[in-house]
Design an enzyme around this catalytic site. Structure first.
Site, short mmCIF file in Angstrom:
data_model
loop_
_atom_site.label_atom_id
_atom_site.label_comp_id
_atom_site.label_asym_id
_atom_site.label_seq_id
_atom_site.Cartn_x
_atom_site.Cartn_y
_atom_site.Cartn_z
CE LYS A 160 -3.37 -4.20 0.93
NZ LYS A 160 -4.50 -3.57 1.63
CB CYS B 145 -2.77 -2.93 4.90
SG CYS B 145 -4.42 -2.22 4.63
CG ASP C 90 -2.12 -0.91 1.04
OD1 ASP C 90 -2.32 -1.44 -0.06
OD2 ASP C 90 -2.85 -1.12 2.03
#
Length: 249
Positions: free
Chosen positions: A156, A189, A47
């Site tokens: 994702k 995450c 991310d």
């Protein structure tokens, strides 16, 4: 060289995969010192994208201080050449939803739009991009991180990178056992993906300074504690570099 392939001819198939000679390096880590086999290790970077790290991205637009998320970017950019030179695959795991949000259950949408009237996943931002939408500026890596030609990309749609994605298949095809984790948010995450990886049988190593978060400091402290206590190991990019190049001061 493809790591998972047969040798084929018209009348013969050799089911033996290409041999990978072990490439052990010793790395200082906690709770114990590690020997990593670089031939069986990959970096998963989570991310590190505009919506989470950029001052014009989604989190900043809703008033979040993204300096903590942007903090590991420079350190990761500095670490990547050494990892690539050592033959460690790099997997970029970015949040990227379908434009129609058909891959989002209501619980995930609620986390990011708790009152149903806020700027949530898929909603437009002032610059025209849509929040966390696959293929958009929002889901793209920040400019400071330049993918290499051999890097892999997986989108994702959850805090963990495993449910509903090809991440496990990609890693199995790389024939890796050990995963180094970088990215944001450390306690969300990154941690969710690391825990799922450990539960799937991967060896997991959190690289502390290559991770960042917008959460309070105690969240990182708890995450680091839990990684060492329950799931794997932690190290730093300096200790990784020292393992990759023992001559480096």
């Amino acid at each position: 060289m493809t790591r998972n392939a047969w040798t084929l001819s018209e009348d013969h198939v050799d089911l033996r995969r290409p041999a990978q000679a072990p490439r052990p390096v010793e790395v200082m880590a906690l709770p114990q010192r590690l020997t990593l086999d670089l031939a069986r290790t990959a970096l998963v970077a989570v991310d590190l994208q505009n919506d989470f790290c950029h001052p014009d991205g989604w989190l900043a637009s809703i008033g979040v201080d993204v300096s903590g998320a942007a903090a590991p970017v420079a350190a990761l950019a500095a670490a990547l050449p050494g990892l690539r030179a050592a033959g460690v695959p790099v997997v970029w795991l970015n949040w990227g939803n379908r434009p129609d949000r058909a891959d989002l259950p209501p619980g995930v949408r609620h986390v990011y739009d708790p009152d149903g009237a806020s700027t949530g996943i898929g909603d437009p931002l002032p610059g025209g991009s849509r929040v966390l939408e696959a293929g958009s500026w929002s889901a793209a890596l920040v400019d400071e991180l330049v993918p290499g030609p051999g890097d892999l990309h997986v989108a994702k749609q959850r805090m963990s990178g495993f449910p509903g994605t090809p991440l496990d298949a990609v890693l199995r095809n790389l024939r890796v056992d050990t995963l180094l984790f970088a990215g944001v948010n450390t306690d969300q995450c990154v941690y969710a993906t690391l825990v799922d990886a450990a539960n799937l049988g991967y060896d997991v190593v959190l690289v502390e300074d290559l991770c960042g978060t917008t959460s309070p400091g105690f969240c990182t402290e708890a995450t680091v504690y839990n990684v060492r206590q329950c799931f794997g190991f932690t190290t730093t990019s300096a200790d990784l570099r020292a393992g990759l190049d023992p001559q480096e001061p």
